[in-house]
Design a protein around this motif. Structure first.
Motif, short mmCIF file in Angstrom:
data_model
loop_
_atom_site.label_atom_id
_atom_site.label_comp_id
_atom_site.label_asym_id
_atom_site.label_seq_id
_atom_site.Cartn_x
_atom_site.Cartn_y
_atom_site.Cartn_z
N ARG A 49 33.04 4.78 93.24
CA ARG A 49 31.93 4.92 93.38
C ARG A 49 31.61 5.98 91.69
O ARG A 49 32.29 7.09 92.24
CB ARG A 49 30.37 5.28 93.46
CG ARG A 49 30.42 3.91 94.70
CD ARG A 49 29.47 4.60 95.70
NE ARG A 49 29.65 5.59 96.55
CZ ARG A 49 28.55 6.42 96.65
NH1 ARG A 49 27.32 6.37 96.00
NH2 ARG A 49 28.94 7.45 97.30
N ASN A 52 34.35 9.08 94.90
CA ASN A 52 33.91 9.35 93.96
C ASN A 52 33.81 9.75 92.66
O ASN A 52 34.61 11.56 93.29
CB ASN A 52 31.95 8.86 94.47
CG ASN A 52 30.97 9.77 94.72
OD1 ASN A 52 30.90 10.95 94.66
ND2 ASN A 52 31.69 9.74 96.41
N THR A 69 25.73 3.05 92.16
CA THR A 69 26.70 3.08 90.69
C THR A 69 26.50 2.35 89.97
O THR A 69 25.55 1.99 89.44
CB THR A 69 28.38 2.92 91.80
OG1 THR A 69 29.06 3.10 90.93
CG2 THR A 69 27.76 1.27 91.76
#
Length: 244
Positions: free
Chosen positions: A165, A122, A227
């Motif tokens: 994310r 992420n 997210t």
């Protein structure tokens, strides 16, 4: 087991201020941390970086992979601020702000995506409350931070199905060395500190560790269903209306 055991994090601008606090927090929770910035980092594995150069992001990501073999967390923290009225800002200065604050994060994300797909990793972008409002003479800074917030949402939408994310943190007044030095240069530092504390509902300004704590949460598996969000860390300042 620590939340980031065996994971690799790249933190840009990780040598000082908010970036340093983020790097320390991720390391303390088990991550292998690499920082990237102009100056040498005496505490972390580091890569020399000039983020006004569009060739820098690809080189940095390639170097992280060469050294560690993977990438799990990208923290786009490096940035610049230049105070000027629009009529006083040259196109060259405008472009440099854009390159450092917005284009470099875009290029870093682009370079990191193939590796983040492999780790279902992420991205955390460091925006600003000035992506939501603006201080005087901050046209370039405010514009680029607004762009970072939009980029965050777009990456989340386009790459969520790949397990990637992307979130942003928008700090307000944080007691970095830069801001503390600014206070000390005021004619009456104690009065300035009282005034700035007063505009925050919590009665005080923030610390780099306040930002790092949220970054660590968003980067961890506990935030797996979060997210495309921009989280303000400002002690309530942006929520408080000014007096009539």
């Amino acid at each position: 087991m620590k939340r980031f055991e065996n994971k690799v994090a790249l933190v840009t601008g990780g040598r000082s201020g908010i970036g340093r606090a983020i790097a320390c927090r991720l390391r303390d929770e088990g991550a292998i941390v690499v920082t990237a910035q102009r100056g040498e980092d005496g505490e972390f594995d580091w890569i020399a970086a000039d983020f006004s150069d569009p060739n820098t992001p690809d080189r940095i990501v390639n170097e992280v992979i060469a050294r560690t073999g993977r990438l799990d967390v990208l923290v786009n923290n490096a940035g610049m601020m230049q105070e000027a009225l629009i009529e006083e800002m040259s196109l060259e200065d405008w472009q440099r702000n854009l390159n450092v604050n917005l284009t470099a994060p875009f290029l870093l994300i682009r370079a990191a995506l193939p590796h983040l797909r492999e780790t279902r990793g992420n991205i955390i972008n460091i925006g600003s409350v000035e992506g939501l409002a603006a201080n005087p003479e901050h046209a370039a800074y405010s514009a680029t931070k607004t762009g970072i917030h939009g980029l965050t949402r777009s990456v989340a939408v386009d790459h969520g199905h790949e397990g990637i994310r992307c979130n942003a943190v928008a700090p307000g007044w944080i007691d970095t060395d830069l801001n503390l030095n600014l206070i000390e240069r005021e004619p009456d530092p104690e009065a300035f500190r009282r005034d700035i504390n007063r505009i925050h509902p919590v009665g005080q300004t923030g610390t780099p560790e306040d930002v790092a704590a949220l970054v660590a949460f968003l980067a961890a598996s506990e935030a797996g269903f979060i997210t495309g969000q921009v989280y303000t860390v400002d002690g309530g300042r942006a929520s408080k209306l000014s007096l009539p």
